[in-house]
Design a protein around this motif. Structure first.
Motif, PDB file in Angstrom:
ATOM      1  N   ALA A 175       0.826  -1.204   0.000  1.00  0.00           N
ATOM      2  CA  ALA A 175       0.000   0.000   0.000  1.00  0.00           C
ATOM      3  C   ALA A 175       0.864   1.259   0.000  1.00  0.00           C
ATOM      4  O   ALA A 175       0.555   2.242  -0.694  1.00  0.00           O
ATOM      5  CB  ALA A 175      -0.937  -0.005   1.206  1.00  0.00           C
ATOM      6  N   ALA A 176       1.950   1.239   0.759  1.00  0.00           N
ATOM      7  CA  ALA A 176       2.851   2.393   0.798  1.00  0.00           C
ATOM      8  C   ALA A 176       3.513   2.611  -0.557  1.00  0.00           C
ATOM      9  O   ALA A 176       3.592   3.745  -1.053  1.00  0.00           O
ATOM     10  CB  ALA A 176       3.905   2.191   1.884  1.00  0.00           C
ATOM     11  N   PHE A 177       3.974   1.529  -1.172  1.00  0.00           N
ATOM     12  CA  PHE A 177       4.600   1.649  -2.488  1.00  0.00           C
ATOM     13  C   PHE A 177       3.604   2.157  -3.524  1.00  0.00           C
ATOM     14  O   PHE A 177       3.925   3.017  -4.348  1.00  0.00           O
ATOM     15  CB  PHE A 177       5.165   0.304  -2.927  1.00  0.00           C
ATOM     16  CG  PHE A 177       6.414  -0.115  -2.201  1.00  0.00           C
ATOM     17  CD1 PHE A 177       7.361   0.823  -1.808  1.00  0.00           C
ATOM     18  CD2 PHE A 177       6.657  -1.453  -1.913  1.00  0.00           C
ATOM     19  CE1 PHE A 177       8.517   0.442  -1.142  1.00  0.00           C
ATOM     20  CE2 PHE A 177       7.816  -1.847  -1.259  1.00  0.00           C
ATOM     21  CZ  PHE A 177       8.739  -0.903  -0.869  1.00  0.00           C
ATOM     22  N   ARG A 178       2.403   1.614  -3.496  1.00  0.00           N
ATOM     23  CA  ARG A 178       1.388   2.056  -4.452  1.00  0.00           C
ATOM     24  C   ARG A 178       1.103   3.548  -4.303  1.00  0.00           C
ATOM     25  O   ARG A 178       1.008   4.282  -5.295  1.00  0.00           O
ATOM     26  CB  ARG A 178       0.095   1.269  -4.228  1.00  0.00           C
ATOM     27  CG  ARG A 178       0.065  -0.122  -4.833  1.00  0.00           C
ATOM     28  CD  ARG A 178      -1.193  -0.846  -4.417  1.00  0.00           C
ATOM     29  NE  ARG A 178      -1.387  -2.109  -5.141  1.00  0.00           N
ATOM     30  CZ  ARG A 178      -2.189  -3.077  -4.736  1.00  0.00           C
ATOM     31  NH1 ARG A 178      -2.864  -2.944  -3.596  1.00  0.00           N
ATOM     32  NH2 ARG A 178      -2.306  -4.177  -5.448  1.00  0.00           N
ATOM     33  N   ARG A 179       0.971   3.987  -3.088  1.00  0.00           N
ATOM     34  CA  ARG A 179       0.642   5.398  -2.839  1.00  0.00           C
ATOM     35  C   ARG A 179       1.740   6.321  -3.355  1.00  0.00           C
ATOM     36  O   ARG A 179       1.465   7.314  -4.043  1.00  0.00           O
ATOM     37  CB  ARG A 179       0.425   5.618  -1.337  1.00  0.00           C
ATOM     38  CG  ARG A 179       0.035   7.034  -0.969  1.00  0.00           C
ATOM     39  CD  ARG A 179      -0.140   7.176   0.530  1.00  0.00           C
ATOM     40  NE  ARG A 179      -0.401   8.562   0.886  1.00  0.00           N
ATOM     41  CZ  ARG A 179      -0.375   9.032   2.136  1.00  0.00           C
ATOM     42  NH1 ARG A 179      -0.126   8.209   3.138  1.00  0.00           N
ATOM     43  NH2 ARG A 179      -0.599  10.321   2.360  1.00  0.00           N
ATOM     44  N   LEU A 180       2.981   5.994  -3.062  1.00  0.00           N
ATOM     45  CA  LEU A 180       4.084   6.857  -3.476  1.00  0.00           C
ATOM     46  C   LEU A 180       4.374   6.738  -4.967  1.00  0.00           C
ATOM     47  O   LEU A 180       4.723   7.729  -5.618  1.00  0.00           O
ATOM     48  CB  LEU A 180       5.331   6.527  -2.664  1.00  0.00           C
ATOM     49  CG  LEU A 180       5.251   6.922  -1.183  1.00  0.00           C
ATOM     50  CD1 LEU A 180       6.413   6.343  -0.405  1.00  0.00           C
ATOM     51  CD2 LEU A 180       5.210   8.435  -1.028  1.00  0.00           C
ATOM     52  N   ALA A 181       4.210   5.543  -5.522  1.00  0.00           N
ATOM     53  CA  ALA A 181       4.454   5.368  -6.954  1.00  0.00           C
ATOM     54  C   ALA A 181       3.459   6.156  -7.788  1.00  0.00           C
ATOM     55  O   ALA A 181       3.800   6.675  -8.860  1.00  0.00           O
ATOM     56  CB  ALA A 181       4.383   3.888  -7.313  1.00  0.00           C
ATOM     57  N   ALA A 182       2.237   6.272  -7.305  1.00  0.00           N
ATOM     58  CA  ALA A 182       1.173   6.920  -8.063  1.00  0.00           C
ATOM     59  C   ALA A 182       1.185   8.437  -7.942  1.00  0.00           C
ATOM     60  O   ALA A 182       0.459   9.119  -8.682  1.00  0.00           O
ATOM     61  CB  ALA A 182      -0.184   6.385  -7.613  1.00  0.00           C
TER      62      ALA A 182
END
Length: 224
Positions: A175-182
């Protein structure tokens, strides 16, 4: 420690341990030279076709902790291009993820960190790791890079919400990676805040007055 006039520790967990042996304990966290660890001059805009670059810097002894990222990064790679840059240790093989190992050097340390979209510090929760001092995170944050870290020990103190994200489970890491990647703009805001946080709390300049005071206290105690 029992024989010391003053005990200096790198984080609150170590201070709690030292307090069993000394009544004069000061926390002085690991710090960096913020005149050397600097943000890149140009912040990359990033888009969905560009690999999301996850960066780690450390040593062969701590590289096994990267296994904690295999599952979330493998899932993220099914959704978008992902690049894992590992500096200073062996990298795990992750299906679908481009992985690059880079040797550590003093000259290349900062330029490599500046290429990260996010810096990471995965840790298992053990007595040993609770004594670590979040140095990987501090290096990245000083370079204006947002971070994602395990919710363990000094990581909790080093990463306020405006500077990065904390994670425990594979789902939280994903979830953290998705949030920052987007959200490149969120990464930039967090990176700017992280830089300011390190200058204020984890820099040579911020540590010097504390260290001077500790030395003066020790000298005064010895004289008396």
């Amino acid at each position: 420690m029992s024989a010391s006039k003053v005990v200096i520790t790198g984080n609150a967990g170590l201070a709690a341990y030292a307090s069993r042996f000394s009544t004069n304990v000061t926390v002085l966290p690991s710090v960096v030279d913020t005149d050397h660890f600097l943000p890149a001059e140009i912040f990359p805009a990033g888009h969905s076709a560009t690999p999301f670059t996850v960066g780690w810097i450390g040593s062969p002894s701590t590289a096994p902790y990267l296994q904690l990222l295999v599952e979330p990064l493998q899932q993220l790679a099914r959704e978008r291009p992902v690049l894992l840059v590992v500096v200073g240790g062996p990298a795990p093989a992750i299906a679908g993820v481009e992985v690059i190992e880079q040797p550590w050097s003093l000259e290349q340390e900062v330029p490599l960190i500046q290429q990260f979209d996010v810096g990471v510090m995965p840790l298992p929760d053990t007595p040993w790791t609770r004594g670590k001092c979040a140095y990987k995170l501090i290096q990245c944050m000083a370079c204006g890079i947002p971070v994602v870290a395990s919710r363990v020990g000094a990581n909790i103190e080093a990463v306020p919400p405006e500077c990065g994200l904390l994670a425990e489970t594979p789902a939280e890491w994903l979830a953290a990676f998705r949030r920052l990647a987007a959200d490149p703009e969120l990464r930039q805001r967090m990176g700017t805040a992280a830089r300011q946080w390190v200058v204020q709390h984890y820099s040579l300049r911020s540590a010097l007055p504390v260290f001077i005071e500790v030395i003066q206290q020790s000298a005064h105690a010895k004289a008396n």
